[in-house]
Write a protein that holds these residues in place. Structure first.
Motif, PDB file in Angstrom:
ATOM      1  N   ARG A  16       0.606  -1.109   0.061  1.00 48.76           N
ATOM      2  CA  ARG A  16      -0.124   0.005  -0.164  1.00 48.76           C
ATOM      3  C   ARG A  16       0.742   1.410  -0.155  1.00 48.76           C
ATOM      4  O   ARG A  16       0.458   2.425  -0.435  1.00 48.76           O
ATOM      5  N   ALA A  17       2.026   1.142   0.725  1.00 49.25           N
ATOM      6  CA  ALA A  17       3.007   2.446   0.685  1.00 49.25           C
ATOM      7  C   ALA A  17       4.240   1.937   1.033  1.00 49.25           C
ATOM      8  O   ALA A  17       4.654   1.143   1.868  1.00 49.25           O
ATOM      9  N   ILE A  18       5.202   2.825   0.349  1.00 51.27           N
ATOM     10  CA  ILE A  18       6.404   2.788   0.987  1.00 51.27           C
ATOM     11  C   ILE A  18       6.911   4.213   1.432  1.00 51.27           C
ATOM     12  O   ILE A  18       6.652   5.124   0.639  1.00 51.27           O
ATOM     13  N   THR A  19       7.188   4.451   2.621  1.00 51.69           N
ATOM     14  CA  THR A  19       7.344   5.683   3.167  1.00 51.69           C
ATOM     15  C   THR A  19       8.654   6.001   3.806  1.00 51.69           C
ATOM     16  O   THR A  19       9.192   5.178   4.643  1.00 51.69           O
ATOM     17  N   MET A  20       9.485   7.053   3.366  1.00 61.74           N
ATOM     18  CA  MET A  20      10.713   7.237   3.703  1.00 61.74           C
ATOM     19  C   MET A  20      10.394   8.411   5.032  1.00 61.74           C
ATOM     20  O   MET A  20       9.741   9.694   4.635  1.00 61.74           O
ATOM     21  N   GLY A  21      10.922   8.023   6.016  1.00 58.68           N
ATOM     22  CA  GLY A  21      11.007   9.047   7.086  1.00 58.68           C
ATOM     23  C   GLY A  21      12.189   9.766   7.160  1.00 58.68           C
ATOM     24  O   GLY A  21      13.296   9.199   7.218  1.00 58.68           O
ATOM     25  N   ILE A  22      12.415  11.154   7.382  1.00 55.52           N
ATOM     26  CA  ILE A  22      13.400  11.929   7.255  1.00 55.52           C
ATOM     27  C   ILE A  22      13.598  12.768   8.439  1.00 55.52           C
ATOM     28  O   ILE A  22      12.341  13.634   8.719  1.00 55.52           O
ATOM     29  N   SER A  23      14.366  12.887   9.314  1.00 58.55           N
ATOM     30  CA  SER A  23      14.584  13.962  10.367  1.00 58.55           C
ATOM     31  C   SER A  23      14.787  15.209   9.825  1.00 58.55           C
ATOM     32  O   SER A  23      15.789  15.535   8.975  1.00 58.55           O
ATOM     33  N   LEU A  24      14.221  16.261  10.484  1.00 61.01           N
ATOM     34  CA  LEU A  24      14.402  17.556  10.148  1.00 61.01           C
ATOM     35  C   LEU A  24      15.195  18.398  11.161  1.00 61.01           C
ATOM     36  O   LEU A  24      15.032  19.564  11.209  1.00 61.01           O
ATOM     37  N   ARG A  25      15.266  17.781  12.254  1.00 58.38           N
ATOM     38  CA  ARG A  25      15.956  18.374  13.378  1.00 58.38           C
ATOM     39  C   ARG A  25      17.076  19.121  13.087  1.00 58.38           C
ATOM     40  O   ARG A  25      17.140  20.171  13.603  1.00 58.38           O
ATOM     41  N   ASP A  26      17.809  18.839  12.151  1.00 61.27           N
ATOM     42  CA  ASP A  26      19.143  19.649  11.866  1.00 61.27           C
ATOM     43  C   ASP A  26      18.794  20.657  10.813  1.00 61.27           C
ATOM     44  O   ASP A  26      19.548  21.581  10.516  1.00 61.27           O
ATOM     45  N   CYS A  27      17.520  21.054  10.686  1.00 59.26           N
ATOM     46  CA  CYS A  27      17.103  22.126   9.581  1.00 59.26           C
ATOM     47  C   CYS A  27      16.895  23.189  10.542  1.00 59.26           C
ATOM     48  O   CYS A  27      16.321  24.336   9.824  1.00 59.26           O
ATOM     49  N   GLY A  29      12.361  10.164  17.950  1.00 60.43           N
ATOM     50  CA  GLY A  29      13.183   8.882  18.472  1.00 60.43           C
ATOM     51  C   GLY A  29      13.875   7.867  17.485  1.00 60.43           C
ATOM     52  O   GLY A  29      14.437   7.120  17.466  1.00 60.43           O
ATOM     53  N   GLU A  30      13.546   8.416  15.971  1.00 57.81           N
ATOM     54  CA  GLU A  30      13.741   7.659  14.867  1.00 57.81           C
ATOM     55  C   GLU A  30      15.188   8.074  14.448  1.00 57.81           C
ATOM     56  O   GLU A  30      15.782   9.356  14.877  1.00 57.81           O
ATOM     57  N   GLY A  31      15.845   7.485  13.663  1.00 58.43           N
ATOM     58  CA  GLY A  31      17.081   7.785  12.847  1.00 58.43           C
ATOM     59  C   GLY A  31      17.113   8.990  11.959  1.00 58.43           C
ATOM     60  O   GLY A  31      15.938   9.507  11.731  1.00 58.43           O
ATOM     61  N   ASP A  32      18.175   9.277  11.161  1.00 65.05           N
ATOM     62  CA  ASP A  32      18.278  10.373  10.195  1.00 65.05           C
ATOM     63  C   ASP A  32      17.116  10.103   9.082  1.00 65.05           C
ATOM     64  O   ASP A  32      16.520  11.105   8.572  1.00 65.05           O
ATOM     65  N   ALA A  33      17.133   8.859   8.482  1.00 69.22           N
ATOM     66  CA  ALA A  33      16.301   8.559   7.454  1.00 69.22           C
ATOM     67  C   ALA A  33      15.937   6.952   7.542  1.00 69.22           C
ATOM     68  O   ALA A  33      17.034   6.114   7.626  1.00 69.22           O
ATOM     69  N   VAL A  34      14.706   6.678   7.269  1.00 70.42           N
ATOM     70  CA  VAL A  34      14.386   5.174   7.247  1.00 70.42           C
ATOM     71  C   VAL A  34      13.125   5.004   6.226  1.00 70.42           C
ATOM     72  O   VAL A  34      12.733   5.761   5.860  1.00 70.42           O
ATOM     73  N   LEU A  35      13.396   3.852   5.740  1.00 70.93           N
ATOM     74  CA  LEU A  35      12.278   3.469   4.786  1.00 70.93           C
ATOM     75  C   LEU A  35      11.309   2.372   5.466  1.00 70.93           C
ATOM     76  O   LEU A  35      11.753   1.201   5.774  1.00 70.93           O
ATOM     77  N   SER A  36      10.188   2.519   5.680  1.00 74.04           N
ATOM     78  CA  SER A  36       9.011   1.731   6.055  1.00 74.04           C
ATOM     79  C   SER A  36       8.067   1.317   5.194  1.00 74.04           C
ATOM     80  O   SER A  36       7.867   1.882   4.090  1.00 74.04           O
ATOM     81  N   VAL A  37       7.389   0.225   5.232  1.00 66.07           N
ATOM     82  CA  VAL A  37       6.305  -0.356   4.095  1.00 66.07           C
ATOM     83  C   VAL A  37       5.084  -0.508   5.021  1.00 66.07           C
ATOM     84  O   VAL A  37       5.062  -1.277   5.997  1.00 66.07           O
ATOM     85  N   GLY A  38       3.941  -0.178   4.422  1.00 64.97           N
ATOM     86  CA  GLY A  38       2.744  -0.644   4.785  1.00 64.97           C
ATOM     87  C   GLY A  38       2.196  -1.768   3.697  1.00 64.97           C
ATOM     88  O   GLY A  38       2.086  -1.459   2.506  1.00 64.97           O
TER      89      GLY A  38
END
Length: 453
Positions: free
Chosen positions: A23-34, A209-218
């Motif tokens: 249904r989805a591939i979702t890339m999570g991206i941290s923006l804390r350093d932005c 609590g997540e890393g800089d970038a991850v790829l999750s799947v639904g």
């Protein structure tokens, strides 16, 4: 030989006849350093970072679809809650942040971006307040941005001041998009115990609590589970449950394969596999029809909650045997507008809002994609939210509310949202007022079992 002819045929049937898909591939991206004190500079950093990580997300998804023969319906991005990233700027509106995210989504051909979000379960900072107040305009002037607000947790209780405000925000968002049947509200969800690693919209955000970038799947396979249920027609429930669990295992292994490969090609960590049964408006892709196949004459009838509890548990059990990365929500979704069986259940009066609420005690999320009369008051919407959040708080589970008060329409009318969001008949809402309760504000204390550690 790796796969037998029977296994190959079974897999082909899953994709061709039973509507199995990623249904989805979702890339999570941290923006804390932005984050910085200059909002314009911060948004440029956000733009550059998302482009760097997700620039090839869509093409990678298409390549995997072609090579593996697995349909990937949505390619999405989730980001750190914008309230956290934008607050140092001191800006009085975060609409430009939503517009930047929308611009990114369109340039990359991403379906949705999640993370126009705030976590206010215990209190609200100035940045949280600014984001919440920006939601109606932000969801009106953008097409692909989704917003979510976490209003409670088992550890913290429920922030009733924020619940009251969110009822008003939902009403305003609906009014702003009244020419589209309140479509803005379809991109807005409130949570209790929001997960930080959920790939499904509208509630996806990249948790602190997540890393800089991850790829999750639904992964979604209501049609596959329905086919499995049909094979056990008339059999004892424990045998049916075992069959569903075995099929969930097979579906999850496919999701694990796709997620791992996509993460590898994109050069990021593999996050989680969310194996929720997420329906679509298409016939044969319905959670309600699975419940009916279990022996319920119409979804919502006596026995529905028990059947849904079994279904959700077996999906989870099959998933955790197939992958060590199961997370997100994982279970069964019961959105009304996105499930043709649920739509039929509303039309034939076998299900109502209160029964849906009861079902949410055992399923993955909560009251999802429910169209209600446009004249429903903000305090009534807040009351419905509070009820659902309380279920999540007390039961230590994720619950959510995505209500759409459709301007100018009443019970029995039809609302159309389009695409995967579908359409739905307007459902009746209890007419008795809860205004005095909602207007008290304050906080519902955490339940006693929240103090386990």
């Amino acid at each position: 030989m790796i796969f037998s002819p029977v296994e190959v045929e079974e897999t082909v049937n899953m994709f061709m006849r039973q509507k199995l898909d990623i249904r989805a591939i979702t890339m999570g991206i941290s923006l804390r350093d932005c984050a910085c004190e200059d909002g314009k500079k911060s948004r440029q950093r956000m733009y550059d970072k998302i482009m760097r990580y997700a620039g090839s997300l869509v093409q990678t998804g298409r390549d995997i679809e072609t090579e593996f023969g697995v349909p990937i319906i949505n390619k999405r991005i989730s980001v750190t809650p914008i309230a956290m990233v934008a607050e140092p700027s001191g800006e009085k509106s975060y609409v430009p942040w939503a517009q930047t995210l929308d611009k990114i989504a369109k340039e990359l051909n991403i379906d949705f971006v999640g993370g126009f979000s705030a976590l206010v379960q215990k209190g609200m900072t100035p940045g949280d307040c600014t984001l919440i107040n920006s939601i109606p305009e932000a969801l009106t002037v953008t097409d692909r941005v989704c917003a979510s607000i976490n209003l409670g947790t088992t550890k913290s209780g429920i922030n009733m001041d924020a619940v009251k405000i969110m009822g008003e925000i939902v009403k305003q968002t609906a009014e702003n998009t009244k020419d589209k049947d309140g479509l803005g509200c379809a991109k807005l969800v409130v949570f209790c115990n929001a997960p930080e690693d959920n790939p499904f919209m509208a509630g996806a955000f990249h948790g602190p609590g997540e890393g800089d970038a991850v790829l999750s799947v639904g992964v979604s396979g209501p049609g596959v589970i329905l086919a499995a249920a049909k094979e056990y027609k008339g059999k004892p429930i424990d045998e049916l449950a075992d069959g569903i669990k075995k099929m969930a295992f097979k579906v999850s292994r496919m999701g694990q394969l796709v997620g791992t490969e996509a993460a590898k090609r994109l050069g990021v960590e593999f996050g989680i596999l969310d194996l929720s049964l997420a329906p679509t408006p298409a016939v044969g892709d319905s959670v309600a029809r699975i419940l009916e196949e279990c022996g319920i004459e119409g979804a919502g009838g006596p026995g529905t909650t028990a059947a849904l509890a079994m279904l959700t548990d077996m999906v989870k059990k099959g998933g955790v045997m197939a992958s060590t990365r199961v997370g997100g929500l994982s279970g069964a979704f019961i959105p009304v507008s996105e499930d043709e069986g649920m739509i039929n259940a509303v039309k034939q009066h076998s299900i109502c809002l209160e029964k849906l609420e009861a079902m949410t005690t055992v399923c993955s999320v909560g009251l999802d994609m429910i169209a209600i009369p446009g004249d429903t008051t903000a305090t009534t919407i807040s009351g419905i939210m509070a009820d659902e959040l309380a279920i999540g708080m007390v039961n230590n589970k994720t619950t959510a509310v995505r209500l759409i008060p459709v301007p100018g329409k009443k019970e029995g009318d039809w609302a159309e949202f389009g695409g995967l969001l579908g359409g739905a008949p307007i459902m009746a809402v209890n007419k008795f007022s809860c205004a005095d309760f909602i207007n008290r504000g304050g906080r519902i204390p955490a339940p006693i079992h929240s103090f386990r550690n």
